[in-house]
Structure formats: structure tokens, C-alpha cells
Write an enzyme that holds these catalytic residues in place. Structure first.
Site, PDB file in Angstrom:
ATOM      1  CG  ASP A  66      -5.954  -5.051  -3.075  1.00  0.00           C
ATOM      2  OD1 ASP A  66      -6.080  -4.116  -2.273  1.00  0.00           O
ATOM      3  OD2 ASP A  66      -4.890  -5.660  -3.272  1.00  0.00           O
ATOM      4  CG  HIS A  77      -5.305  -2.941   0.894  1.00  0.00           C
ATOM      5  ND1 HIS A  77      -4.862  -2.654  -0.379  1.00  0.00           N
ATOM      6  CD2 HIS A  77      -4.753  -1.983   1.696  1.00  0.00           C
ATOM      7  CE1 HIS A  77      -4.098  -1.573  -0.350  1.00  0.00           C
ATOM      8  NE2 HIS A  77      -4.008  -1.159   0.892  1.00  0.00           N
ATOM      9  CB  SER A  82      -0.968  -0.053   1.186  1.00  0.00           C
ATOM     10  OG  SER A  82      -2.016   0.872   1.029  1.00  0.00           O
TER      11      SER A  82
END
Length: 299
Positions: A245, A272, A105
Site C-alpha cells: 500500500d 491501496h 485515503s
């Protein structure tokens, strides 16, 4: 398996780091960059199993502004340059001359900024986990996902964005449903301890650098876009993401299409954090990738 927990001096502050295994191992260390900004290293303790199974040393740390690292009150710190400098400092402090670099991320954003701008030596391979190369594309894709929510939740999110009030019960409930659908949670008794454990989130770092939520970037990273720079990266790169995601297939494919030496693994039952939702499959793919690229050297 030995676990070392220490602190690195960084400017006037301290950065907490955690080393699993022996950095003197012949296997190249895996250096992990967590998300957020401000999400802490905790979820990366899932990779302890990989270290135990393979003998590969793994390094994780709490970036400045969260977890067991210092949490300064100066808002000017919460920009990419601070965390890039911290990453440089950690590699030097631990003598991580050669590493595999995994960013999840925001951690993937940090990796891309570091790789594109610094062009560092000693990067054996890169793993971009559920990340992004463009804040604008990310926000657009999140709002596309929001269109699949109930009209009530859509209205609550729209109202929050229009008014700037992200504290109403309706908005908070809608955002929680969105995050459970596409990110992580809910936390139950069956959830691994490292995810249930209390932690100091970097709320100020997150809101100042990114924004109030995943889909409304308003902070210092709001204009982040490294898509056009990806073509210059010489490193073998594995992109990983989940079908459900926040990093949608379009976000992932946008990176893969630009990276000259990329592979993409899409995990069918993940959100995610594929290494949390599908730990066995993720560990198997990552183990294979790391072993295949241990012999690549930076000449």
C-alpha cells in the site's frame, strides 16, 4: 436491493449521493468517504455486495468538486473545511444520526479531521482504510518506496520535483508504474464495471488541496498532521491497509499506536484498495467488525 440516487443542496451547489438498501433498517448505516480529493464514489460500489449480503444500508457520495456533484471553479473551496461542512450537511440531510464511518485515503483524512475537530455524536465505529495521520510522514514513506524503483524512474521523478514540470513522458511513465505497484490498476476487460466506467475526476480539487501526485504534497493539506490528536478519539477504530500500500505499515502503525481503541488488519495481497484487491477477505473482516460494534451507542 434498492439503490437510491439523489442530490443534496449544499451551499450554491449540489452533492450527489447514493444509498444502497433501506436507511430504516435496524442495522446502523455505513457511511463512506472516498479518496482523492476528487476520486469519486465509483470504487465504493464494491460494497454493494456487503449491503446485499447483510442487509446493512450503505451511503456513498461524490464530494464537491468531482463526479456527479457540482464542480465549481473557485479554487478557495478546495480545503478541508469545505468537505467537512459537506459531510456535516449530508448527515443532517439524510438524518444519519448513528453511522459507522469509513474513510479511504483522503477520505480517512477527512474522517479524522471531522472526528477530532467536531467530536460528533452518533459514531458507532470508524474504519480508516489505507489512510494517514501525517502528510509529512506520508511523503517521506512514498519517497522511501520510490527508492526501490529503477534508477531511470527515480531520476524522472526527482527531475519533476526539482523543476515543477510533471508533464514529461518520462515522469508520467514512472508515476504510472509507481501507482500500479502501490495503488491500483491496470484497467483490463476483467476489471469490474464500476472501475472501468468513465467519471469526472476532481483534478482541480486534487492538485489544489494535495498536489501533483501522491508523494509531493504542495496544496492546502500539505501541513496536515493529526497524529497527536488521535489519542482523544473515543470511537472503536479499525485500521486496514495492504502490504504493498501507499499507506505503508509504518503509516498505519503510527495511527494504531496513538488510537486508544484500535485494531489493525493488514491484507497480505493488497495495495491501496484492499477491498478491490482482496474483496472477499475485506468484506468478511468488515462484516465482522460492523456486527461487533452495532450495539455501541453514543451516550
Amino acid at each position: 436491493m434498492d439503490i437510491q440516487e439523489e442530490y443534496m443542496p449544499f451551499r450554491a451547489y449540489q452533492t450527489y449521493y447514493r444509498v444502497v438498501g433501506d436507511l430504516r433498517s435496524p442495522l446502523t448505516p455505513l457511511l463512506l468517504l472516498h479518496g482523492g480529493p476528487g476520486s469519486t464514489h465509483n470504487y465504493f460500489e464494491a460494497f454493494d455486495q456487503l449491503a446485499m449480503a447483510t442487509g446493512r444500508p450503505i451511503v456513498m457520495y461524490d464530494q464537491l468538486g468531482c463526479g456527479r456533484s457540482s464542480i465549481p471553479t473557485d479554487p478557495h473551496l478546495w480545503q478541508a473545511a469545505t468537505w467537512v461542512a459537506e459531510l456535516r450537511a449530508l448527515r443532517a440531510y439524510l438524518k444519519l444520526d448513528c453511522v459507522h464511518l469509513l474513510g479511504q485515503s483522503w477520505g480517512g483524512m477527512l474522517a479524522l479531521i471531522y472526528l477530532c475537530d467536531d467530536q460528533p455524536r452518533g459514531i458507532q465505529s470508524v474504519i480508516l482504510a489505507s489512510t494517514l495521520s501525517s502528510a509529512h510522514l506520508w511523503a517521506r514513506e512514498q519517497h522511501r518506496l520510490i527508492q526501490f524503483m529503477s534508477t531511470t524512474d527515480q531520476a524522472a521523478i526527482h527531475q519533476a520535483e526539482m523543476t515543477g514540470d510533471f508533464t514529461t513522458p518520462a515522469y508520467l511513465a514512472a508515476n504510472e508504474r509507481f501507482m500500479i505497484q502501490h495503488a491500483t490498476g491496470p484497467i483490463t476487460e476483467q476489471t469490474p464495471e464500476f472501475l472501468r466506467r468513465s467519471k469526472r475526476l476532481g483534478t482541480a480539487a486534487y492538485t489544489t488541496a494535495w498536489g501533483p501526485n501522491e508523494y509531493f504534497p504542495t496544496g492546502t493539506l500539505r501541513d496536515y498532521d493529526y497524529t497527536a490528536k488521535l489519542a482523544q478519539l473515543p470511537y472503536p477504530t479499525l485500521v486496514t491497509s495492504g502490504v504493498n500500500d501507499l499507506c505503508t505499515p509504518l503509516v498505519a502503525k503510527t495511527m494504531v499506536d496513538q488510537l486508544p481503541h484500535a485494531e489493525w488488519t493488514l491484507f497480505p495481497h493488497s495495495r491501496h484498495m484492499a477491498f478491490i484487491d482482496e474483496p472477499a477477505a475485506y468484506q468478511a473482516r468488515l462484516t465482522q467488525w460492523l456486527a461487533a460494534h452495532d450495539e455501541v451507542t453514543d451516550d
